[in-house]
Design a protein around this motif. Structure first.
Motif, PDB file in Angstrom:
ATOM      1  N   LEU A   1       0.782  -1.158  -0.043  1.00  0.00           N
ATOM      2  CA  LEU A   1       0.084   0.117   0.094  1.00  0.00           C
ATOM      3  C   LEU A   1       1.033   1.152  -0.050  1.00  0.00           C
ATOM      4  CD1 LEU A   1      -2.640  -1.144   2.708  1.00  0.00           C
ATOM      5  CD2 LEU A   1      -3.028  -0.844  -0.020  1.00  0.00           C
ATOM      6  N   ALA A   2       2.063   1.452   0.688  1.00  0.00           N
ATOM      7  CA  ALA A   2       2.743   2.473   0.874  1.00  0.00           C
ATOM      8  C   ALA A   2       3.641   2.534  -0.356  1.00  0.00           C
ATOM      9  CB  ALA A   2       3.479   2.469   2.251  1.00  0.00           C
ATOM     10  N   GLY A   3       4.274   1.590  -0.780  1.00  0.00           N
ATOM     11  CA  GLY A   3       5.049   1.742  -1.976  1.00  0.00           C
ATOM     12  C   GLY A   3       6.488   1.767  -1.500  1.00  0.00           C
ATOM     13  N   GLU A   4       6.797   1.326  -0.287  1.00  0.00           N
ATOM     14  CA  GLU A   4       8.184   1.548   0.180  1.00  0.00           C
ATOM     15  C   GLU A   4       8.290   0.226   1.132  1.00  0.00           C
ATOM     16  OE1 GLU A   4       8.818   4.591   2.559  1.00  0.00           O
ATOM     17  OE2 GLU A   4       9.076   6.362   0.945  1.00  0.00           O
ATOM     18  N   PRO A   5       9.620  -0.572   1.049  1.00  0.00           N
ATOM     19  CA  PRO A   5       9.753  -1.664   2.007  1.00  0.00           C
ATOM     20  C   PRO A   5      10.067  -1.448   3.390  1.00  0.00           C
ATOM     21  CG  PRO A   5      11.858  -1.013   0.910  1.00  0.00           C
ATOM     22  CD  PRO A   5      10.686   0.106   0.346  1.00  0.00           C
ATOM     23  N   PHE A   6       9.629  -2.160   4.247  1.00  0.00           N
ATOM     24  CA  PHE A   6       9.777  -2.285   5.648  1.00  0.00           C
ATOM     25  C   PHE A   6       9.269  -1.127   6.428  1.00  0.00           C
ATOM     26  CE2 PHE A   6      13.041  -5.277   4.558  1.00  0.00           C
ATOM     27  CZ  PHE A   6      12.938  -6.333   5.415  1.00  0.00           C
ATOM     28  N   VAL A   7       7.740  -1.125   6.062  1.00  0.00           N
ATOM     29  CA  VAL A   7       7.087   0.188   6.904  1.00  0.00           C
ATOM     30  C   VAL A   7       6.214  -0.475   7.881  1.00  0.00           C
ATOM     31  CG1 VAL A   7       7.298   1.812   4.867  1.00  0.00           C
ATOM     32  CG2 VAL A   7       5.195   0.267   4.866  1.00  0.00           C
ATOM     33  N   GLY A   8       5.961  -1.777   7.905  1.00  0.00           N
ATOM     34  CA  GLY A   8       5.095  -2.225   9.055  1.00  0.00           C
ATOM     35  C   GLY A   8       5.788  -2.632  10.206  1.00  0.00           C
ATOM     36  N   PRO A   9       5.121  -3.578  11.064  1.00  0.00           N
ATOM     37  CA  PRO A   9       5.694  -3.907  12.401  1.00  0.00           C
ATOM     38  C   PRO A   9       7.159  -4.244  12.097  1.00  0.00           C
ATOM     39  CG  PRO A   9       3.558  -4.701  12.246  1.00  0.00           C
ATOM     40  CD  PRO A   9       3.931  -4.201  10.868  1.00  0.00           C
ATOM     41  N   ALA A  10       7.287  -5.177  11.329  1.00  0.00           N
ATOM     42  CA  ALA A  10       8.810  -5.608  11.102  1.00  0.00           C
ATOM     43  C   ALA A  10       9.726  -4.486  10.717  1.00  0.00           C
ATOM     44  CB  ALA A  10       8.855  -6.626  10.114  1.00  0.00           C
ATOM     45  N   GLY A  11       9.259  -3.597   9.992  1.00  0.00           N
ATOM     46  CA  GLY A  11      10.124  -2.453   9.547  1.00  0.00           C
ATOM     47  C   GLY A  11      10.543  -1.393  10.687  1.00  0.00           C
ATOM     48  N   GLN A  12       9.442  -1.355  11.605  1.00  0.00           N
ATOM     49  CA  GLN A  12       9.523  -0.692  12.798  1.00  0.00           C
ATOM     50  C   GLN A  12      10.677  -1.353  13.487  1.00  0.00           C
ATOM     51  OE1 GLN A  12       5.799  -0.117  14.602  1.00  0.00           O
ATOM     52  NE2 GLN A  12       5.019   0.686  12.447  1.00  0.00           N
ATOM     53  N   LEU A  13      10.711  -2.385  13.603  1.00  0.00           N
ATOM     54  CA  LEU A  13      11.819  -3.115  14.428  1.00  0.00           C
ATOM     55  C   LEU A  13      13.198  -2.762  13.639  1.00  0.00           C
ATOM     56  CD1 LEU A  13      12.870  -4.654  16.769  1.00  0.00           C
ATOM     57  CD2 LEU A  13      11.889  -6.798  15.634  1.00  0.00           C
ATOM     58  N   LEU A  14      13.188  -3.234  12.486  1.00  0.00           N
ATOM     59  CA  LEU A  14      14.502  -3.001  11.610  1.00  0.00           C
ATOM     60  C   LEU A  14      14.974  -1.249  11.987  1.00  0.00           C
ATOM     61  CD1 LEU A  14      16.626  -3.824   9.499  1.00  0.00           C
ATOM     62  CD2 LEU A  14      14.826  -3.133   7.702  1.00  0.00           C
ATOM     63  N   ASP A  15      14.220  -0.493  12.080  1.00  0.00           N
ATOM     64  CA  ASP A  15      14.565   0.887  12.044  1.00  0.00           C
ATOM     65  C   ASP A  15      15.225   1.147  13.506  1.00  0.00           C
ATOM     66  OD1 ASP A  15      13.655   1.595   9.809  1.00  0.00           O
ATOM     67  OD2 ASP A  15      11.882   2.743  10.407  1.00  0.00           O
ATOM     68  N   LYS A  16      14.744   0.079  14.612  1.00  0.00           N
ATOM     69  CA  LYS A  16      15.449   0.364  15.870  1.00  0.00           C
ATOM     70  C   LYS A  16      16.786  -0.207  15.692  1.00  0.00           C
ATOM     71  CE  LYS A  16      10.956   0.525  18.430  1.00  0.00           C
ATOM     72  NZ  LYS A  16      10.213  -0.377  19.390  1.00  0.00           N
ATOM     73  N   MET A  17      16.893  -1.553  14.997  1.00  0.00           N
ATOM     74  CA  MET A  17      18.165  -2.162  14.785  1.00  0.00           C
ATOM     75  C   MET A  17      19.051  -1.227  13.976  1.00  0.00           C
ATOM     76  SD  MET A  17      16.455  -5.853  13.733  1.00  0.00           S
ATOM     77  CE  MET A  17      18.019  -6.219  12.723  1.00  0.00           C
ATOM     78  N   ILE A  18      18.803  -0.522  13.113  1.00  0.00           N
ATOM     79  CA  ILE A  18      19.554   0.524  12.387  1.00  0.00           C
ATOM     80  C   ILE A  18      19.950   1.536  13.517  1.00  0.00           C
ATOM     81  CG2 ILE A  18      19.520   2.074  10.709  1.00  0.00           C
ATOM     82  CD1 ILE A  18      17.632   0.258   9.209  1.00  0.00           C
ATOM     83  N   ALA A  19      19.202   2.232  14.177  1.00  0.00           N
ATOM     84  CA  ALA A  19      19.439   3.206  14.964  1.00  0.00           C
ATOM     85  C   ALA A  19      20.465   2.641  16.062  1.00  0.00           C
ATOM     86  CB  ALA A  19      18.265   3.448  15.959  1.00  0.00           C
ATOM     87  N   ALA A  20      20.093   1.383  16.339  1.00  0.00           N
ATOM     88  CA  ALA A  20      21.371   0.759  17.456  1.00  0.00           C
ATOM     89  C   ALA A  20      22.820   0.726  16.911  1.00  0.00           C
ATOM     90  CB  ALA A  20      20.786  -0.591  17.726  1.00  0.00           C
ATOM     91  N   MET A  21      22.779   0.641  15.642  1.00  0.00           N
ATOM     92  CA  MET A  21      24.148   0.697  15.071  1.00  0.00           C
ATOM     93  C   MET A  21      24.772   2.073  14.751  1.00  0.00           C
ATOM     94  SD  MET A  21      23.169  -2.006  12.050  1.00  0.00           S
ATOM     95  CE  MET A  21      24.952  -2.283  11.490  1.00  0.00           C
ATOM     96  N   GLY A  22      23.855   3.144  14.839  1.00  0.00           N
ATOM     97  CA  GLY A  22      24.723   4.362  15.051  1.00  0.00           C
ATOM     98  C   GLY A  22      24.206   5.114  13.733  1.00  0.00           C
TER      99      GLY A  22
END
Length: 310
Positions: A172-193
């Motif tokens: 629906l959004a046209g972008e990858p990883f925007v659902g619940p799994a994507g939100q967790l991925l963003d936290k993982m990315i932030a933890a990497m700096g």
């Protein structure tokens, strides 16, 4: 009393003398070859010639005088030599010619080679590629999609995350990883700096599989060229493969993610770190520790340290 042993030299002399005498006799008479065996039980077609006296045996000590040598009659029982036929000429063996070296692969013009493109040109080419993907109908996934899902984030980043495929929210959004799994991925990315927009994120397939199922091999094959061009233009230093489908789509392996996780692989010269998909971590939170270990391996390669906690 035993007889004295014969001197071997005398025996050798007698043999040589006999052979010499026989050869000289052949030379004087014109005879050659070996005597023919008479035919058995066959009536001759003409009267047989009277037998002639056999030639005198050669003197073992000296050759017989020329006056005592008797000529051999024309109807001698010795075989006449067959007419000499020269052997056929041997076929000429073709001279060995070493194979020509393989033709060199044509080099693309410098302006079209990825390493020669400017960052602006690479970004523009990625836009063109995304437009091509948007109209793709190479596989059955195009029939039920809302839209294609190409990528999000910084296409010139040193780090790229590759997932499996879009889900319902991504479709629906046209972008990858925007659902619940994507939100967790963003936290993982932030933890990497990193901030989420500072890394590049894409998927193996660009259309949502029905019911969020795993992409089929032919569907991944249909998107394989798009993914290769996408990563060639982005040129990340390192790739994190999220889940079994991602590593299988990149490397073509059939091994499970449990065996591959945490072990560096290579994709066309780019190091790849396989780890668990964020959707799996939502079901198995205990696996987050293993994923963090994998991400720390990537950070060490990039020379990054986790940001300080306030």
């Amino acid at each position: 009393m035993d007889e004295p042993h014969a001197d071997p030299r005398d025996e050798l002399f007698e043999i040589a003398t006999s052979v010499r005498a026989l050869v000289e006799w052949y030379d004087s008479t014109g005879a050659w070859g070996l005597p023919l065996a008479p035919a058995r039980d066959v009536e001759p077609a003409y009267p047989a010639a009277e037998p002639h006296a056999a030639p005198p045996p050669p003197n073992p000590r000296a050759a017989a005088p020329a006056a005592d040598r008797r000529p051999v009659p024309s109807d001698s029982t010795f075989a006449q030599p067959a007419q000499f036929t020269p052997p056929p000429e041997r076929a000429q063996v073709p001279q060995y010619v070493p194979p020509a070296p393989p033709a060199e692969r044509p080099q693309r013009p410098a302006a079209a080679r990825p390493e020669a493109r400017t960052p602006e040109a690479r970004i523009e080419q990625l836009r063109v590629l995304a437009s091509e993907v948007a109209s793709c109908t190479r596989c059955r996934l195009a029939e039920r999609r809302t839209q294609t899902v190409f990528a999000r984030g910084n296409p010139l980043s040193e780090l790229c995350f590759v997932g499996e495929g879009p889900g319902v929210e991504e479709d629906l959004a046209g972008e990858p990883f925007v659902g619940p799994a994507g939100q967790l991925l963003d936290k993982m990315i932030a933890a990497m700096g990193y901030r989420p927009g500072e890394v590049y994120i894409c998927n193996i397939v660009k259309c949502r599989p029905p019911e969020n199922r795993k992409p089929q091999p032919d569907e991944m094959e249909a998107c394989k060229g798009y993914l290769a061009s996408q990563l060639e233009l982005a040129r990340p230093r390192y790739i994190v493969a999220l889940g079994a489908t991602a590593i299988q789509g990149l490397l073509g392996t059939t091994e499970g993610i449990t065996k591959l996780r945490g072990k560096w692989k290579m994709y066309r010269g780019t190091p790849v770190m396989p780890t668990f998909h964020p959707a799996y971590l939502l079901r198995q939170p205990s696996a987050k520790r293993e994923v963090w270990t994998d991400l720390q391996e990537v950070m060490a390669r990039l020379g990054k340290k986790p940001p300080a906690r306030g």
